[in-house]
Design a protein around this motif. Structure first.
Motif, PDB file in Angstrom:
ATOM      1  N   ILE A  86       0.857  -1.185   0.000  1.00 17.77           N
ATOM      2  CA  ILE A  86       0.000   0.000   0.000  1.00 17.77           C
ATOM      3  C   ILE A  86       0.895   1.238   0.000  1.00 17.77           C
ATOM      4  O   ILE A  86       1.642   1.479   0.948  1.00 17.77           O
ATOM      5  CB  ILE A  86      -0.929   0.042   1.229  1.00 17.77           C
ATOM      6  CG1 ILE A  86      -1.722  -1.269   1.371  1.00 17.77           C
ATOM      7  CG2 ILE A  86      -1.865   1.245   1.135  1.00 17.77           C
ATOM      8  CD1 ILE A  86      -2.717  -1.540   0.277  1.00 17.77           C
ATOM      9  N   ALA A  87       0.827   1.998  -1.068  1.00 20.04           N
ATOM     10  CA  ALA A  87       1.563   3.261  -1.161  1.00 20.04           C
ATOM     11  C   ALA A  87       0.599   4.404  -0.896  1.00 20.04           C
ATOM     12  O   ALA A  87      -0.554   4.369  -1.344  1.00 20.04           O
ATOM     13  CB  ALA A  87       2.178   3.415  -2.547  1.00 20.04           C
ATOM     14  N   THR A  88       1.045   5.391  -0.158  1.00 21.76           N
ATOM     15  CA  THR A  88       0.198   6.556   0.066  1.00 21.76           C
ATOM     16  C   THR A  88       1.027   7.823  -0.099  1.00 21.76           C
ATOM     17  O   THR A  88       2.252   7.772  -0.253  1.00 21.76           O
ATOM     18  CB  THR A  88      -0.490   6.495   1.440  1.00 21.76           C
ATOM     19  OG1 THR A  88      -1.532   7.491   1.491  1.00 21.76           O
ATOM     20  CG2 THR A  88       0.481   6.734   2.584  1.00 21.76           C
ATOM     21  N   ILE A 125       4.784   2.588   6.794  1.00 24.94           N
ATOM     22  CA  ILE A 125       4.211   2.745   5.457  1.00 24.94           C
ATOM     23  C   ILE A 125       5.146   2.077   4.448  1.00 24.94           C
ATOM     24  O   ILE A 125       6.356   2.290   4.472  1.00 24.94           O
ATOM     25  CB  ILE A 125       4.028   4.232   5.112  1.00 24.94           C
ATOM     26  CG1 ILE A 125       3.032   4.905   6.082  1.00 24.94           C
ATOM     27  CG2 ILE A 125       3.581   4.393   3.662  1.00 24.94           C
ATOM     28  CD1 ILE A 125       1.610   4.423   5.961  1.00 24.94           C
ATOM     29  N   ASP A 126       4.579   1.276   3.556  1.00 20.20           N
ATOM     30  CA  ASP A 126       5.408   0.605   2.548  1.00 20.20           C
ATOM     31  C   ASP A 126       6.121   1.614   1.652  1.00 20.20           C
ATOM     32  O   ASP A 126       7.328   1.510   1.410  1.00 20.20           O
ATOM     33  CB  ASP A 126       4.548  -0.316   1.673  1.00 20.20           C
ATOM     34  CG  ASP A 126       4.019  -1.522   2.424  1.00 20.20           C
ATOM     35  OD1 ASP A 126       4.714  -2.001   3.343  1.00 20.20           O
ATOM     36  OD2 ASP A 126       2.917  -1.991   2.096  1.00 20.20           O
ATOM     37  N   LEU A 154       9.659   4.967   9.713  1.00 23.87           N
ATOM     38  CA  LEU A 154       8.242   5.269   9.500  1.00 23.87           C
ATOM     39  C   LEU A 154       7.791   4.816   8.115  1.00 23.87           C
ATOM     40  O   LEU A 154       6.624   4.483   7.917  1.00 23.87           O
ATOM     41  CB  LEU A 154       7.983   6.772   9.664  1.00 23.87           C
ATOM     42  CG  LEU A 154       8.272   7.364  11.050  1.00 23.87           C
ATOM     43  CD1 LEU A 154       8.037   8.865  11.044  1.00 23.87           C
ATOM     44  CD2 LEU A 154       7.407   6.695  12.106  1.00 23.87           C
ATOM     45  N   ALA A 155       8.719   4.812   7.157  1.00 26.52           N
ATOM     46  CA  ALA A 155       8.434   4.367   5.796  1.00 26.52           C
ATOM     47  C   ALA A 155       9.552   3.450   5.323  1.00 26.52           C
ATOM     48  O   ALA A 155      10.726   3.728   5.561  1.00 26.52           O
ATOM     49  CB  ALA A 155       8.303   5.556   4.856  1.00 26.52           C
ATOM     50  N   LYS A 156       9.168   2.360   4.664  1.00 27.29           N
ATOM     51  CA  LYS A 156      10.186   1.498   4.056  1.00 27.29           C
ATOM     52  C   LYS A 156      10.874   2.223   2.914  1.00 27.29           C
ATOM     53  O   LYS A 156      12.088   2.129   2.733  1.00 27.29           O
ATOM     54  CB  LYS A 156       9.551   0.203   3.537  1.00 27.29           C
ATOM     55  CG  LYS A 156       9.078  -0.744   4.607  1.00 27.29           C
ATOM     56  CD  LYS A 156       8.439  -1.982   3.979  1.00 27.29           C
ATOM     57  CE  LYS A 156       7.844  -2.889   5.055  1.00 27.29           C
ATOM     58  NZ  LYS A 156       7.101  -4.034   4.460  1.00 27.29           N
ATOM     59  N   GLN A 157      10.049   2.924   2.106  1.00 28.79           N
ATOM     60  CA  GLN A 157      10.576   3.654   0.967  1.00 28.79           C
ATOM     61  C   GLN A 157       9.825   4.970   0.821  1.00 28.79           C
ATOM     62  O   GLN A 157       8.709   5.122   1.329  1.00 28.79           O
ATOM     63  CB  GLN A 157      10.422   2.837  -0.323  1.00 28.79           C
ATOM     64  CG  GLN A 157      11.302   1.591  -0.369  1.00 28.79           C
ATOM     65  CD  GLN A 157      11.186   0.870  -1.703  1.00 28.79           C
ATOM     66  OE1 GLN A 157      10.098   0.661  -2.222  1.00 28.79           O
ATOM     67  NE2 GLN A 157      12.319   0.490  -2.264  1.00 28.79           N
ATOM     68  N   VAL A 158      10.447   5.912   0.104  1.00 30.38           N
ATOM     69  CA  VAL A 158       9.808   7.205  -0.149  1.00 30.38           C
ATOM     70  C   VAL A 158       9.935   7.553  -1.621  1.00 30.38           C
ATOM     71  O   VAL A 158      10.818   7.060  -2.333  1.00 30.38           O
ATOM     72  CB  VAL A 158      10.424   8.329   0.707  1.00 30.38           C
ATOM     73  CG1 VAL A 158      10.074   8.137   2.179  1.00 30.38           C
ATOM     74  CG2 VAL A 158      11.934   8.403   0.517  1.00 30.38           C
TER      75      VAL A 158
END
Length: 286
Positions: A86-88, A125-126, A154-158
């Motif tokens: 899930i990307a946001t 977050i993925d 907090l995020a695996k990737q950005v």
């Protein structure tokens, strides 16, 4: 349909099918408020996963909050989302239907990701993407926040959205491990061609929004209709998506819809293979 025919790409710590789902249209008119039929929106999300979708793209501003909440309701199994990434996105405020205002202040972006984590029911977050670079805030401050999200777990990737090659390079120079870029790109609008080529070179996922909008190329008697004659039962929208998938190995189209039937039609594009001549005909038709 066999969604694996769309190919795979590494995103959010997993290999995902390159034909994904964009969850903007499961909200109300103007991307504002709840959908007219929330149960139908949930059905679309669940059907997408049943058909093999492993990448879903959303944003906190879709609704706002509505899309993320529906994704949680439809797909969260109590522990997470299984094999689905899930990307946001964050960085927009909303003041009404079709009204969007970029806000890139560090404290606001941090609130965005923390609230997305709460709505999606995850501790990480993925893939979190900056919806827009705010021109009123020094971009290095915004890049610094993105870097900190990864450093803090907090995020695996950005990633970034609606940017230029120079802006991606600036983010990379600031230490941001840019995993994805989201820009408008489709058969009828290829203004992001240089950026796509850079992403292909760098191995950065390119997530085109409005991927099915082929504009004049889809007109009766146009090039898409001409190619469609060699593919009985195939729609011009499916051909447009198939062309994108063949354009680059980092391309990750995310067609969105609020209809299960339209969803199934879009995802069937994974099974469409253009010949080299057909691909070049469409490539030269812009």
């Amino acid at each position: 349909m066999t969604l694996s025919n769309s190919g795979t790409i590494a995103l959010g710590g997993r290999n995902v099918h390159r034909l994904g789902f964009g969850a903007m249209r499961i909200t109300g008119p103007g991307v504002w408020g709840p959908p007219r039929d929330p149960a139908a929106a949930v059905a679309v999300l669940r059907r997408s996963v049943e058909l093999g979708v492993t990448f879903i793209d959303t944003a906190d501003s879709y609704g706002p909050d509505v899309s993320e909440n529906l994704i949680h309701e439809a797909l969260h199994d109590g522990t997470g989302y299984g094999d689905v990434v899930i990307a946001t996105k964050g960085g927009f405020t909303r003041q009404g239907p079709n009204i969007w205002q970029a806000v890139g202040r560090p404290e606001y972006l941090r609130q965005c990701i923390l609230m997305s984590m709460r709505r999606l029911g995850v501790e990480q977050i993925d893939l979190w993407q900056l919806h827009r670079i705010d021109p009123l805030v020094p971009r290095d401050e915004q890049f610094g926040v993105l870097r900190s999200f990864v450093d803090e777990g907090l995020a695996k990737q950005v990633g970034l959205s609606e940017v230029s090659v120079d802006e991606v390079k600036a983010a990379q120079a600031a230490g941001v491990p840019v995993a994805s870029v989201q820009n408008r790109y489709n058969l009828g609008d290829r203004r992001a061609e240089e950026l796509l080529d850079y992403c292909t070179e760098q191995g950065i996922a390119f997530i085109p929004w409005a991927p099915v909008d082929a504009g004049a190329l889809a007109r009766p008697g146009g090039p898409l209709e001409s190619v469609a004659r060699a593919h009985p039962g195939t729609t011009t929208g499916q051909l447009a998506l198939a062309w994108l998938l063949q354009r680059s190995p980092v391309m990750v189209p995310i067609p969105g819809t609020s209809s299960v039937a339209h969803l199934e039609e879009n995802l069937a594009a994974a099974d469409v293979k253009l010949t080299e001549d057909e691909y070049q005909t469409l490539a030269k038709a812009v």
